[in-house]
Write a protein that holds these residues in place. Structure first.
Motif, PDB file in Angstrom:
ATOM      1  N   GLU A 140       0.818  -1.214   0.000  1.00  0.00           N
ATOM      2  CA  GLU A 140       0.000   0.000   0.000  1.00  0.00           C
ATOM      3  C   GLU A 140       0.852   1.265   0.000  1.00  0.00           C
ATOM      4  O   GLU A 140       0.520   2.241  -0.675  1.00  0.00           O
ATOM      5  CB  GLU A 140      -0.920  -0.008   1.229  1.00  0.00           C
ATOM      6  CG  GLU A 140      -1.898   1.156   1.257  1.00  0.00           C
ATOM      7  CD  GLU A 140      -2.882   1.135   0.087  1.00  0.00           C
ATOM      8  OE1 GLU A 140      -3.306   2.226  -0.332  1.00  0.00           O
ATOM      9  OE2 GLU A 140      -3.197   0.021  -0.397  1.00  0.00           O
ATOM     10  N   ARG A 141       1.960   1.244   0.709  1.00  0.00           N
ATOM     11  CA  ARG A 141       2.813   2.427   0.774  1.00  0.00           C
ATOM     12  C   ARG A 141       3.491   2.708  -0.557  1.00  0.00           C
ATOM     13  O   ARG A 141       3.756   3.860  -0.904  1.00  0.00           O
ATOM     14  CB  ARG A 141       3.847   2.249   1.877  1.00  0.00           C
ATOM     15  CG  ARG A 141       4.811   3.411   2.041  1.00  0.00           C
ATOM     16  CD  ARG A 141       5.632   3.256   3.309  1.00  0.00           C
ATOM     17  NE  ARG A 141       6.096   1.864   3.477  1.00  0.00           N
ATOM     18  CZ  ARG A 141       6.624   1.390   4.599  1.00  0.00           C
ATOM     19  NH1 ARG A 141       6.754   2.171   5.650  1.00  0.00           N
ATOM     20  NH2 ARG A 141       7.008   0.136   4.676  1.00  0.00           N
ATOM     21  N   GLY A 142       3.794   1.649  -1.327  1.00  0.00           N
ATOM     22  CA  GLY A 142       4.399   1.858  -2.632  1.00  0.00           C
ATOM     23  C   GLY A 142       5.536   0.932  -2.985  1.00  0.00           C
ATOM     24  O   GLY A 142       5.837   0.736  -4.163  1.00  0.00           O
ATOM     25  N   GLU A 143       6.216   0.354  -1.978  1.00  0.00           N
ATOM     26  CA  GLU A 143       7.321  -0.551  -2.283  1.00  0.00           C
ATOM     27  C   GLU A 143       6.786  -1.866  -2.843  1.00  0.00           C
ATOM     28  O   GLU A 143       5.627  -2.233  -2.621  1.00  0.00           O
ATOM     29  CB  GLU A 143       8.183  -0.804  -1.045  1.00  0.00           C
ATOM     30  CG  GLU A 143       7.533  -1.647   0.046  1.00  0.00           C
ATOM     31  CD  GLU A 143       6.755  -0.825   1.054  1.00  0.00           C
ATOM     32  OE1 GLU A 143       6.604  -1.290   2.212  1.00  0.00           O
ATOM     33  OE2 GLU A 143       6.266   0.267   0.701  1.00  0.00           O
ATOM     34  N   LEU A 144       7.655  -2.590  -3.557  1.00  0.00           N
ATOM     35  CA  LEU A 144       7.291  -3.884  -4.113  1.00  0.00           C
ATOM     36  C   LEU A 144       8.141  -4.958  -3.455  1.00  0.00           C
ATOM     37  O   LEU A 144       9.364  -4.830  -3.380  1.00  0.00           O
ATOM     38  CB  LEU A 144       7.511  -3.913  -5.630  1.00  0.00           C
ATOM     39  CG  LEU A 144       6.617  -2.949  -6.413  1.00  0.00           C
ATOM     40  CD1 LEU A 144       7.419  -1.774  -6.918  1.00  0.00           C
ATOM     41  CD2 LEU A 144       5.920  -3.662  -7.559  1.00  0.00           C
ATOM     42  N   VAL A 145       7.489  -6.015  -2.991  1.00  0.00           N
ATOM     43  CA  VAL A 145       8.251  -7.101  -2.378  1.00  0.00           C
ATOM     44  C   VAL A 145       9.096  -7.773  -3.447  1.00  0.00           C
ATOM     45  O   VAL A 145       8.794  -7.718  -4.639  1.00  0.00           O
ATOM     46  CB  VAL A 145       7.334  -8.117  -1.673  1.00  0.00           C
ATOM     47  CG1 VAL A 145       6.605  -7.439  -0.518  1.00  0.00           C
ATOM     48  CG2 VAL A 145       6.352  -8.745  -2.647  1.00  0.00           C
ATOM     49  N   PRO A 201      12.905   5.297   3.586  1.00  0.00           N
ATOM     50  CA  PRO A 201      13.969   4.287   3.612  1.00  0.00           C
ATOM     51  C   PRO A 201      13.646   3.101   4.509  1.00  0.00           C
ATOM     52  O   PRO A 201      14.169   1.996   4.308  1.00  0.00           O
ATOM     53  CB  PRO A 201      15.184   5.073   4.129  1.00  0.00           C
ATOM     54  CG  PRO A 201      14.611   6.268   4.830  1.00  0.00           C
ATOM     55  CD  PRO A 201      13.361   6.613   4.075  1.00  0.00           C
ATOM     56  N   GLU A 202      12.778   3.327   5.478  1.00  0.00           N
ATOM     57  CA  GLU A 202      12.413   2.238   6.394  1.00  0.00           C
ATOM     58  C   GLU A 202      11.608   1.140   5.705  1.00  0.00           C
ATOM     59  O   GLU A 202      11.410   0.053   6.273  1.00  0.00           O
ATOM     60  CB  GLU A 202      11.622   2.792   7.580  1.00  0.00           C
ATOM     61  CG  GLU A 202      10.180   3.188   7.292  1.00  0.00           C
ATOM     62  CD  GLU A 202      10.030   4.566   6.616  1.00  0.00           C
ATOM     63  OE1 GLU A 202       8.877   5.002   6.390  1.00  0.00           O
ATOM     64  OE2 GLU A 202      11.061   5.193   6.319  1.00  0.00           O
ATOM     65  N   ALA A 203      11.149   1.397   4.482  1.00  0.00           N
ATOM     66  CA  ALA A 203      10.356   0.402   3.764  1.00  0.00           C
ATOM     67  C   ALA A 203      11.198  -0.762   3.266  1.00  0.00           C
ATOM     68  O   ALA A 203      10.649  -1.814   2.895  1.00  0.00           O
ATOM     69  CB  ALA A 203       9.655   1.064   2.567  1.00  0.00           C
ATOM     70  N   PHE A 204      12.523  -0.600   3.277  1.00  0.00           N
ATOM     71  CA  PHE A 204      13.389  -1.560   2.612  1.00  0.00           C
ATOM     72  C   PHE A 204      14.291  -2.286   3.598  1.00  0.00           C
ATOM     73  O   PHE A 204      14.703  -1.726   4.620  1.00  0.00           O
ATOM     74  CB  PHE A 204      14.234  -0.840   1.544  1.00  0.00           C
ATOM     75  CG  PHE A 204      13.393  -0.088   0.561  1.00  0.00           C
ATOM     76  CD1 PHE A 204      12.708  -0.748  -0.435  1.00  0.00           C
ATOM     77  CD2 PHE A 204      13.260   1.296   0.674  1.00  0.00           C
ATOM     78  CE1 PHE A 204      11.898  -0.050  -1.326  1.00  0.00           C
ATOM     79  CE2 PHE A 204      12.459   1.996  -0.217  1.00  0.00           C
ATOM     80  CZ  PHE A 204      11.770   1.318  -1.219  1.00  0.00           C
TER      81      PHE A 204
END
Length: 365
Positions: A140-145, A201-204
């Motif tokens: 939802e935030r935008g990053e892709l697994v 940056p915390e998304a990764f």
């Protein structure tokens, strides 16, 4: 459109030397069109496409077309490719989102080199299915697994992979516009992704030991301008070994050719052509007499690492040379200014969309 001559970087690589590298890649290509890491080695979809791009940049259109035909034939029903194939047999069936998305970059690259409308029409369904599959893994935030396996989607998102997917989505949107098949959902997805790359940056997963996490946000086009320069300068001492190239891992005593050439492309995208040229010259110690390149060099004990000459290392050299030569239609693809127009940037996303205070436009900066 007739094939272009191989690029050259005076004082670093001649056109004949670049052609020799492309020939080394072509010699590894299998009858199926697959381009493995080295003869008899495995093929993965990302490095396969990168090698195809190098063949295109060197004017070897027929071999590149065969590589993309392999992509068409081997794409699975869900739009993906397996992560590892050896001699036509699947050895790792995992779906890597970055691996699958990269076909869009290769197809756009080949199209702007050749102007081949039939190629664009044939590859559009391949790109569309691949991108739709990849976007199923967007949070939802935008990053892709990073992957999907038998148990479903992975838990982690990778900064380097998502940065590469950023470029893939821009190229996919350019192709969609070319074939007159607008994809507004992709524009939204791209806007969400670039917001996350710049503001979260915390998304990764924490991979900051690896040079790819250092320069890939620049290479993939999400971070440019002063922000990009600051990012590169900040960790230059951690990764750059003067006269040899770029460390793959900050705390290990080896440099790798592909990472060095990707930094060349990143520096070129930031307008730092002088340092980019110096980096390309620095890694030429990895070159063999037949034009192939060793993957890396352990400078602590003077040994090659590993012991193969990989197609994707040679491909990175050709693409770096093409960018620095600046004479072909494809030379600007990593700068984002490849013809006929700048690559699409996606829809702007504001911080209110994810609950943060940042506002990120679609224009790299």
């Amino acid at each position: 459109m007739p094939p272009t001559d191989p690029p050259e970087v005076p004082g670093v690589l001649s056109a004949a030397e670049v052609d020799a590298t492309a020939r080394a890649i072509a010699r590894a290509q299998e009858p199926s069109g697959a381009i493995p890491w080295f003869p008899g080695g495995h093929t993965d979809p990302w490095d396969h496409v990168e090698s195809a791009m190098a063949l295109t940049a060197a004017g070897r259109y027929d071999e590149a077309a065969a590589a993309y035909a392999w992509c068409r034939r081997t794409q699975r029903a869900d739009g993906s490719w397996p992560a590892k194939v050896v001699g036509g047999r699947v050895e790792d069936a995992v779906t890597d989102t970055n691996f699958c998305a990269y076909v869009a970059v290769g197809v756009w690259h080949h199209l702007i080199a050749t102007g081949d409308e039939e190629f664009a029409a044939a590859m559009w369904p391949v790109v569309r299915a691949a991108v739709d599959l990849v976007l199923d893994g967007q949070r939802e935030r935008g990053e892709l697994v990073w992957a999907r396996g038998p148990a479903g989607w992975a838990d982690e998102a990778l900064l380097s992979g998502c940065s590469s997917i950023h470029q893939s989505l821009r190229c996919a949107l350019a192709l969609a516009e070319y074939v007159e098949r607008p994809q507004p959902d992709w524009e939204v997805a791209l806007g969400r992704l670039v917001h996350t790359l710049r503001a979260h940056p915390e998304a990764f997963a924490d991979k900051d030991r690896y040079s790819m996490d250092w320069y890939y946000p620049v290479l993939g086009g999400a971070v440019r301008g002063r922000s990009g320069l600051d990012r590169i300068h900040r960790r230059w001492p951690d990764f750059v070994v003067d006269g040899l190239g770029v460390r793959c891992v900050a705390d290990r005593p080896w440099v790798t050719g592909a990472e060095t050439c990707e930094l060349v492309l990143s520096l070129d995208a930031l307008g730092r052509r002088g340092p980019a040229r110096e980096m390309l010259a620095a890694m030429q110690h990895l070159r063999e007499s037949d034009g192939s390149y060793w993957t890396g060099y352990v400078y602590a004990d003077g040994k090659r690492w590993p012991e193969e000459r990989t197609t994707w290392t040679g491909a990175a050299v050709v693409l770096a040379a093409d960018a620095l030569a600046g004479t072909s239609a494809t030379s600007g693809i990593f700068r984002g200014d490849a013809p006929p127009a700048a690559l699409p940037a996606g829809l702007p996303v504001g911080g209110s969309d994810c609950g943060c205070d940042a506002y990120v436009t679609g224009v790299p900066g």
